[in-house]
Design a protein around this motif. Structure first.
Motif, mmCIF file in Angstrom:
data_model
loop_
_atom_site.group_PDB
_atom_site.id
_atom_site.type_symbol
_atom_site.label_atom_id
_atom_site.label_comp_id
_atom_site.label_asym_id
_atom_site.label_seq_id
_atom_site.Cartn_x
_atom_site.Cartn_y
_atom_site.Cartn_z
ATOM 1 N N ASP A 1 0.847 -1.191 0.000
ATOM 2 C CA ASP A 1 0.000 0.000 0.000
ATOM 3 C C ASP A 1 0.883 1.243 0.000
ATOM 4 O OD1 ASP A 1 0.947 0.294 2.583
ATOM 5 O OD2 ASP A 1 -0.962 -0.114 3.564
ATOM 6 N N SER A 2 0.259 2.411 0.040
ATOM 7 C CA SER A 2 1.006 3.662 -0.066
ATOM 8 C C SER A 2 1.839 3.959 1.170
ATOM 9 C CB SER A 2 0.029 4.823 -0.320
ATOM 10 O OG SER A 2 -0.916 4.910 0.748
ATOM 11 N N GLU A 3 1.598 3.234 2.265
ATOM 12 C CA GLU A 3 2.359 3.450 3.490
ATOM 13 C C GLU A 3 3.569 2.525 3.592
ATOM 14 O OE1 GLU A 3 -0.014 3.439 7.026
ATOM 15 O OE2 GLU A 3 -1.704 4.436 6.053
ATOM 16 N N GLY A 4 3.828 1.764 2.539
ATOM 17 C CA GLY A 4 4.978 0.879 2.548
ATOM 18 C C GLY A 4 4.737 -0.417 3.298
ATOM 19 N N ARG A 5 3.469 -0.767 3.495
ATOM 20 C CA ARG A 5 3.136 -2.033 4.149
ATOM 21 C C ARG A 5 2.913 -3.108 3.090
ATOM 22 N NH1 ARG A 5 -1.532 -0.003 8.261
ATOM 23 N NH2 ARG A 5 -2.429 0.519 6.225
ATOM 24 N N VAL A 6 3.179 -4.353 3.491
ATOM 25 C CA VAL A 6 3.108 -5.484 2.577
ATOM 26 C C VAL A 6 2.021 -6.443 3.035
ATOM 27 C CG1 VAL A 6 4.406 -7.427 1.610
ATOM 28 C CG2 VAL A 6 5.564 -5.258 2.061
ATOM 29 N N ILE B 1 -8.353 -3.009 -0.661
ATOM 30 C CA ILE B 1 -8.190 -4.067 0.330
ATOM 31 C C ILE B 1 -8.871 -3.646 1.625
ATOM 32 C CG2 ILE B 1 -6.509 -5.408 1.648
ATOM 33 C CD1 ILE B 1 -4.481 -4.841 -0.590
ATOM 34 N N PRO B 2 -9.828 -4.445 2.138
ATOM 35 C CA PRO B 2 -10.526 -4.073 3.381
ATOM 36 C C PRO B 2 -9.629 -4.307 4.594
ATOM 37 C CG PRO B 2 -11.299 -6.209 2.610
ATOM 38 C CD PRO B 2 -10.342 -5.709 1.573
ATOM 39 N N VAL B 3 -9.334 -3.234 5.344
ATOM 40 C CA VAL B 3 -8.433 -3.350 6.487
ATOM 41 C C VAL B 3 -9.015 -2.641 7.703
ATOM 42 C CG1 VAL B 3 -6.414 -3.448 4.968
ATOM 43 C CG2 VAL B 3 -7.097 -1.258 5.973
ATOM 44 N N HIS B 4 -8.546 -3.094 8.858
ATOM 45 C CA HIS B 4 -8.808 -2.398 10.124
ATOM 46 C C HIS B 4 -7.466 -2.018 10.707
ATOM 47 C CE1 HIS B 4 -10.407 -1.427 14.101
ATOM 48 N NE2 HIS B 4 -9.429 -2.166 14.598
ATOM 49 N N GLU B 5 -7.262 -0.733 10.947
ATOM 50 C CA GLU B 5 -5.974 -0.250 11.438
ATOM 51 C C GLU B 5 -5.779 -0.610 12.908
ATOM 52 O OE1 GLU B 5 -3.694 1.062 9.629
ATOM 53 O OE2 GLU B 5 -4.806 1.383 7.767
ATOM 54 N N ASN B 6 -4.603 -1.188 13.208
ATOM 55 C CA ASN B 6 -4.240 -1.496 14.580
ATOM 56 C C ASN B 6 -3.359 -0.389 15.149
ATOM 57 O OD1 ASN B 6 -5.544 -4.054 14.466
ATOM 58 N ND2 ASN B 6 -3.749 -4.918 13.427
ATOM 59 N N ALA B 7 -3.273 -0.348 16.463
ATOM 60 C CA ALA B 7 -2.517 0.711 17.118
ATOM 61 C C ALA B 7 -1.027 0.636 16.821
ATOM 62 C CB ALA B 7 -2.752 0.646 18.638
ATOM 63 N N ASP B 8 -0.518 -0.563 16.481
ATOM 64 C CA ASP B 8 0.918 -0.730 16.251
ATOM 65 C C ASP B 8 1.342 -0.434 14.821
ATOM 66 O OD1 ASP B 8 -0.185 -2.865 14.958
ATOM 67 O OD2 ASP B 8 0.917 -4.412 16.047
ATOM 68 N N GLY B 9 0.429 0.091 14.001
ATOM 69 C CA GLY B 9 0.770 0.433 12.628
ATOM 70 C C GLY B 9 0.493 -0.670 11.626
ATOM 71 N N THR B 10 0.158 -1.866 12.108
ATOM 72 C CA THR B 10 -0.238 -2.944 11.213
ATOM 73 C C THR B 10 -1.727 -2.807 10.914
ATOM 74 O OG1 THR B 10 -0.780 -4.464 13.015
ATOM 75 C CG2 THR B 10 1.498 -4.456 12.215
ATOM 76 N N ALA B 11 -2.220 -3.595 10.002
ATOM 77 C CA ALA B 11 -3.632 -3.559 9.664
ATOM 78 C C ALA B 11 -4.148 -4.985 9.494
ATOM 79 C CB ALA B 11 -3.883 -2.760 8.386
ATOM 80 N N ILE C 1 -6.427 0.800 -0.329
ATOM 81 C CA ILE C 1 -7.005 0.130 0.826
ATOM 82 C C ILE C 1 -8.268 0.863 1.253
ATOM 83 C CG2 ILE C 1 -4.775 -0.732 1.643
ATOM 84 C CD1 ILE C 1 -4.829 1.467 3.766
ATOM 85 N N GLN C 2 -9.155 0.147 1.920
ATOM 86 C CA GLN C 2 -10.373 0.736 2.448
ATOM 87 C C GLN C 2 -10.420 0.474 3.939
ATOM 88 O OE1 GLN C 2 -13.950 -0.441 0.464
ATOM 89 N NE2 GLN C 2 -15.316 0.724 1.805
ATOM 90 N N ASN C 3 -10.362 1.546 4.718
ATOM 91 C CA ASN C 3 -10.334 1.416 6.169
ATOM 92 C C ASN C 3 -11.737 1.208 6.742
ATOM 93 O OD1 ASN C 3 -7.509 1.804 7.054
ATOM 94 N ND2 ASN C 3 -7.722 3.772 5.992
ATOM 95 N N TYR C 4 -11.848 0.261 7.665
ATOM 96 C CA TYR C 4 -13.094 -0.015 8.365
ATOM 97 C C TYR C 4 -12.868 0.150 9.866
ATOM 98 C CZ TYR C 4 -15.129 -2.242 4.187
ATOM 99 O OH TYR C 4 -15.625 -2.515 2.940
#
Length: 466
Positions: A40-45, A107-117, A168-171
């Motif tokens: 994604d645009s944040e450099g996550r895989v 991509i349907p994601v839920h953001e976690n506090a540690d920067g992962t999704a 990505i699509q944040n939920y």
């Protein structure tokens, strides 16, 4: 003639080699696997957690009849439920090729506090079968430490500079992706958590720990206990109940594919869990195994239902409190566990506990599930039952008509053999990054376990006893 054929070959090669290259026909014998780097645009895989060894990797797998890029796309869809397009080949490493892939939909994601999704992937074909969970994660030290292929992860920072970012699509939660019934059902988890959180923190900690009373680790204590107090026949009874619960629960889970409460509402998660929700395997195991233990104590003159009900109900409440099961899951688990332990007490089953033919039938009946369900548990159960049949057949003339308990010696000898076999299986899982190698090692481990429990250990203990 030979010169003509040579010229014809050179001509055909000149004409068709560009087409062959463009089509990526896997003629290169060195390329055995293909994978997709989805970012994604944040450099996550996009990362999957494997069921067999709990390691992390990007989606991918072996190339069969497909081209490498087709195999990478197929594996990504099967493992994550995300459709992707291969943009370009990024790198070839050892026997694998990595592609830059872009998701065709957000991509349907839920953001976690540690920067992962957390990725909503429970509708993927191999979720709960080969894959525990799916996430978006930066290539950090944690990923490198737990990676199935660390050398790939080391290249991610440079490869990400060339990759195509997927949307990505944040939920806030994934409830909208599930059914109204599951949404309603999860509210009981929330209400129960709210009640427990009004009590002293020790209550919540106790309930969380109570889940272990339905854990598979009980096997390592109860099997030696059964061998010590009731000999091989009692051990076979416990094995039958354990396999019965495992087969029934796993089959229902995979085919109903009910998402866990915390998949819908991530804030409900108070413990790690993977796979599907209905029915509760911990609860089914607790009601079956502790019900069996109650019957053992009852036979010895200690008829107290608390031996059965207290640990079983604690497990059921724990699973709801931790947000890993709905109330309906634990109710179904309780029914399944109770029915299986009741069936194990019928004369039809009791009379066949040490029958090689009985265990052969169980093993053969499980083989179609092992072949079609893409879940290693079925293969392990089949290998165990078939091997136990072999062990019992070999011991048919060495066992007395009424096998006696083996006492303290039976407990420790049985436990020692089980621990050695388990250590071997665990060692392979740590040493190898190959799913096939781990699958084979685990299958061999269950074969050895069956031969140990059904043949070698009783033979050793019979000599010592007599």
């Amino acid at each position: 003639m030979r010169n003509f054929l040579l010229c014809l070959w050179l001509l055909l090669t000149a004409i068709f080699s560009p087409l062959i290259s463009a089509a990526e026909t896997p003629s290169d014998a060195n390329i055995k696997g293909a994978a997709c780097l989805v970012s994604d645009s944040e450099g996550r895989v996009l990362i999957t957690r494997d069921i067999l060894n709990n390691s992390l990797s990007i989606p991918g797998g072996y190339i069969d009849s497909n081209t490498p890029s087709d195999a990478a796309v197929r594996e990504t869809l099967e493992e994550t439920g995300i459709k992707v397009l291969p943009i370009r080949e990024l790198v070839r490493m050892d026997n694998a090729v990595l592609y830059d892939c872009r998701a065709t939909h957000p991509i349907p994601v839920h953001e976690n506090a540690d920067g992962t999704a957390m990725v909503a992937a429970w509708q993927a074909e191999h979720f709960g079968r080969e894959v525990r969970s799916v996430m978006m994660r930066k290539p950090d030290a944690f990923l490198l430490e737990h990676a199935r292929f660390p050398d790939q992860v080391k290249l991610f920072p440079s490869l990400l500079k060339e990759s195509s970012a997927s949307d990505i699509q944040n939920y806030a939660d994934f409830s909208a992706l599930s059914t109204p019934f599951n949404q309603w059902n999860a509210q009981w988890n929330r209400k129960f958590q709210e009640v427990i959180h009004t009590l002293p923190s020790a209550v919540g900690a106790f309930l969380g720990a109570a889940s272990e009373l339905g854990n598979g680790a009980l096997f390592f204590i109860l099997v030696p206990f059964a061998m010590a107090t009731g000999g091989l026949k009692r051990t076979a009874q416990l094995l039958l109940v354990t396999i019965g619960v495992t087969l029934v629960v796993t089959f229902i889970k995979l085919n109903l594919a009910v998402p866990r409460p915390f998949y819908l509402y991530p804030d409900l998660q108070l413990s790690q869990a993977s796979g599907f929700s209905f029915p509760s395997g911990h609860t089914a195991t607790a009601f079956a195994v502790w019900g069996l233990v109650f019957l053992w104590f009852k036979k010895a003159g200690y008829s107290n239902l608390a031996i059965w009900w207290v640990p079983s109900l604690l497990v059921a409440m724990s699973r709801v409190y931790l947000g890993v099961h709905y109330v309906t899951d634990v109710l179904a688990g309780a029914v399944i566990g109770t029915l299986i332990v009741a069936l194990s007490q019928t004369s039809a089953f009791k009379a066949r506990l040490l029958s090689p033919l009985f265990w052969l039938v169980i093993g053969v009946a499980t083989l179609p599930l092992a072949a079609t369900q893409v879940q290693p548990v079925f293969l392990y159960c089949a290998m165990f039952a078939l091997s136990l049949a072999v062990a019992l057949f070999a011991m048919r003339n060495a066992l007395p008509d009424r096998p006696a308990p083996f006492g303290k010696r039976g407990f420790f000898v049985t436990l020692a053999g089980m621990m050695v076999i388990a250590a071997g299986m665990g060692g392979v899982a740590i040493w190898s990054n190959s799913s096939i190698e781990i699958l084979v090692a685990n299958s061999v481990g269950f074969i050895l376990l069956a031969l140990w429990l059904g043949g070698v250990a009783p033979k050793i203990l019979s000599r010592k006893t007599h």
